[in-house]
Enzyme design. Structure first.
Site, PDB file in Angstrom:
ATOM      1  N   GLU A 251       0.874  -1.176   0.000  1.00 40.44           N
ATOM      2  CA  GLU A 251       0.000   0.000   0.000  1.00 40.44           C
ATOM      3  C   GLU A 251       0.903   1.216   0.000  1.00 40.44           C
ATOM      4  O   GLU A 251       1.626   1.452   0.968  1.00 40.44           O
ATOM      5  CB  GLU A 251      -0.929  -0.029   1.217  1.00 40.44           C
ATOM      6  CG  GLU A 251      -2.101   0.940   1.085  1.00 40.44           C
ATOM      7  CD  GLU A 251      -1.811   2.284   1.704  1.00 40.44           C
ATOM      8  OE1 GLU A 251      -1.416   3.197   0.936  1.00 40.44           O
ATOM      9  OE2 GLU A 251      -1.983   2.419   2.922  1.00 40.44           O
ATOM     10  N   CYS A 285      -2.703   8.142   3.843  1.00 46.09           N
ATOM     11  CA  CYS A 285      -2.586   7.656   2.464  1.00 46.09           C
ATOM     12  C   CYS A 285      -3.837   7.938   1.644  1.00 46.09           C
ATOM     13  O   CYS A 285      -3.746   8.189   0.438  1.00 46.09           O
ATOM     14  CB  CYS A 285      -2.299   6.154   2.463  1.00 46.09           C
ATOM     15  SG  CYS A 285      -0.693   5.724   3.150  1.00 46.09           S
ATOM     16  N   GLU A 384       1.687  12.978  -4.157  1.00 48.08           N
ATOM     17  CA  GLU A 384       1.202  12.878  -2.777  1.00 48.08           C
ATOM     18  C   GLU A 384       2.020  13.826  -1.909  1.00 48.08           C
ATOM     19  O   GLU A 384       3.237  13.674  -1.778  1.00 48.08           O
ATOM     20  CB  GLU A 384       1.333  11.445  -2.268  1.00 48.08           C
ATOM     21  CG  GLU A 384       0.753  11.272  -0.875  1.00 48.08           C
ATOM     22  CD  GLU A 384       0.870   9.834  -0.379  1.00 48.08           C
ATOM     23  OE1 GLU A 384      -0.119   9.313   0.148  1.00 48.08           O
ATOM     24  OE2 GLU A 384       1.968   9.257  -0.516  1.00 48.08           O
TER      25      GLU A 384
END
Length: 493
Positions: A251, A285, A384
């Protein structure tokens, strides 16, 4: 208090707490001051932990029944719940997150173990009726020894979400927490042992990624690896796993969008849009870091989010603010670098600075930041940021909204805000993410909802029943049945 006077948090291997000569210093992100020393494990300690896990697996754990493992998980859930205050305070100290969020994390950590206690007994094989002379069936079996490498943003929750299904499925585990946030993962493993788990079933080896993490990923006696963290480190874990040929669950972060349509009252969406990017200072996340909004309500939503941002209380985690600090000075510098890049291509509506309040000096704080009119190809729209930075872009049609939402290399979560049920279902099919929330947004979803990556967000699934399947492999058994025994003239035995 000098660094030498700080308490030392050791590793926990084979049912025993061990300390190393070398230690890491853990900082309180709210103040920037040292709060603990942590054992700095390396290849020797990792090998000790893997050996202990292998011994426990072969000697005890692989022969337990699902009911026995369910009982063990319930005991762990109970002891975590009993220690929720201790765990929340440790998490608040170690990560800087608001204490209310830390209490939620403690409750969710306990719930993971309770959930898998309740689901593992529903893990069945299948009978395959593929030939009249064969009795064929499948057995879901544990991998064996699992390695778990977790990040610093949700150490309590991610420790539980990765260990609980692995343990329930019959695996033994070695956990490597991030060096920036080790306190609660170590304590959870200690408490699990106090709850009655046999020595060696759960082990934890804090240390740096370059030493402990690399040693665990490359260890030849690991049967499965689970990693949550950055894309670059995930690639390194995959390379290590390729050398030993073991399965991996990855992940690797996201750039999750909200899609806001004009038939939904923008003001009703604002609280969750704001919460999804400010929870734990945006270090999530599946943070809702992009807002794609229909042009008809664009100005209204932008103004409402800006007002909400300026009203947020910023402070140390112990004061339970709306927004706490980032994890480290390094992470703050990274976020500020993204903000500086955003100023060159988008309109800064609010935020973008380090707060100057005297009580915040020393901590790693950044104001909640809203950029509007963000070009779809801008770096801040694609990368991100992992901080409280929200990017807003207008669209004119549902097709354009989907194209914008999918225009990153990531795919974790998405929020859809519309009263049109047909549109909501259509968008859920088109969005390349593992979770779609309609008229709500729960970062990373609940314990029961499968969660994982599309594209460069990774692969494999955590949470929900899917995680139990992730921590098992299927064996097929086929037994020949001699039908002639029961025909006239056949042997009577």
């Amino acid at each position: 208090m000098t660094t030498g006077d700080l308490p030392v948090v050791g590793a926990f291997v084979d049912g025993l707490r061990i300390t190393t000569r070398d230690t890491l210093v853990s900082l309180d992100p709210s103040t920037g001051l040292p709060c603990a020393r942590v054992s700095r494990c390396g290849p020797a300690e990792v090998d000790h932990a893997v050996t202990a896990a292998r011994t426990a697996y072969e000697g005890v754990w692989r022969r337990t029944t699902a009911a026995e493992r369910a009982s063990a998980c319930r005991a762990v859930a109970a002891i975590l719940h009993a220690h929720r205050r201790e765990l929340a305070e440790l998490e608040c100290l170690d990560t800087g997150k608001p204490i209310g969020q830390a209490y939620t994390d403690a409750d969710v950590a306990a719930r993971y173990f309770a959930y898998y206690a309740g689901t593992v007994e529903a893990l069945f094989g299948q009978t395959l009726l593929n030939h009249p002379d064969l009795l064929a069936y499948t057995l879901p079996e544990p991998h064996g020894v699992c390695g778990h490498i977790i990040p610093w943003n949700y150490p309590m929750q991610i420790t539980a979400r990765t260990l609980a299904p692995a343990l329930a499925a019959g695996n033994t585990c070695v956990l490597k927490p991030a060096e920036d946030a080790c306190l609660t993962p170590v304590r959870i493993v200690e408490l699990a042992h106090e709850a009655g788990l046999p020595p060696g079933v759960l082990n934890v080896v804090p240390g740096t990624g370059a030493q402990a993490g690399a040693a665990l990923a490359a260890h030849p006696d690991i049967d499965h690896l689970a990693f949550t963290g950055s894309r670059a480190t995930g690639q390194a874990v995959m390379i290590a796993a390729a050398r030993t040929i073991v399965p991996v669950t990855l992940e690797l972060g996201g750039k999750s969008p909200h899609l806001v349509f004009p038939d939904y009252d923008p003001a009703s969406a604002v609280p969750l849009i704001v919460a999804s990017i400010t929870e734990h200072a945006g270090q999530n996340c599946s943070a809702g870091s992009r807002v794609l909004v229909h042009r008809d309500v664009h100005a209204q939503l932008s103004a409402a989010v800006a007002r909400a941002f300026t009203a947020l209380r910023i402070g140390p985690g112990t004061t339970d603010p709306d927004l706490g600090p980032l994890i480290s000075a390094r992470q703050r510098a990274t976020v500020l670098g993204h903000i500086d890049a955003g100023r060159t291509c988008a309109r800064l509506v609010t935020g973008g600075r380090v707060p100057d309040a005297p009580q915040l000096r020393g901590g790693f704080f950044v104001e909640p930041t809203l950029f509007d009119d963000v070009p779809p190809d801008a770096a801040i729209a694609r990368r991100e940021i992992f901080g409280p930075v929200l990017c807003m872009t207008a669209f004119d049609s549902a097709a354009e909204a989907v194209a914008l939402a999918n225009a990153t290399t990531y795919g974790l979560s998405a929020g859809v805000w519309t009263r049109d049920v047909g549109l909501a279902h259509a968008l859920a099919r088109e969005l390349r993410v593992s979770q779609v929330f309609v008229n709500n947004y729960s970062a990373a979803g609940g314990v029961e909802l499968p969660f994982g990556g599309y594209r460069q967000s990774g692969f494999g699934r955590e949470k929900g029943f899917a995680a139990l399947l992730e921590y098992t492999r299927v064996k097929a058994v086929a037994i020949r049945v001699d039908g002639d025994l029961f025909l006239p003239g056949g042997s009577s035995g």
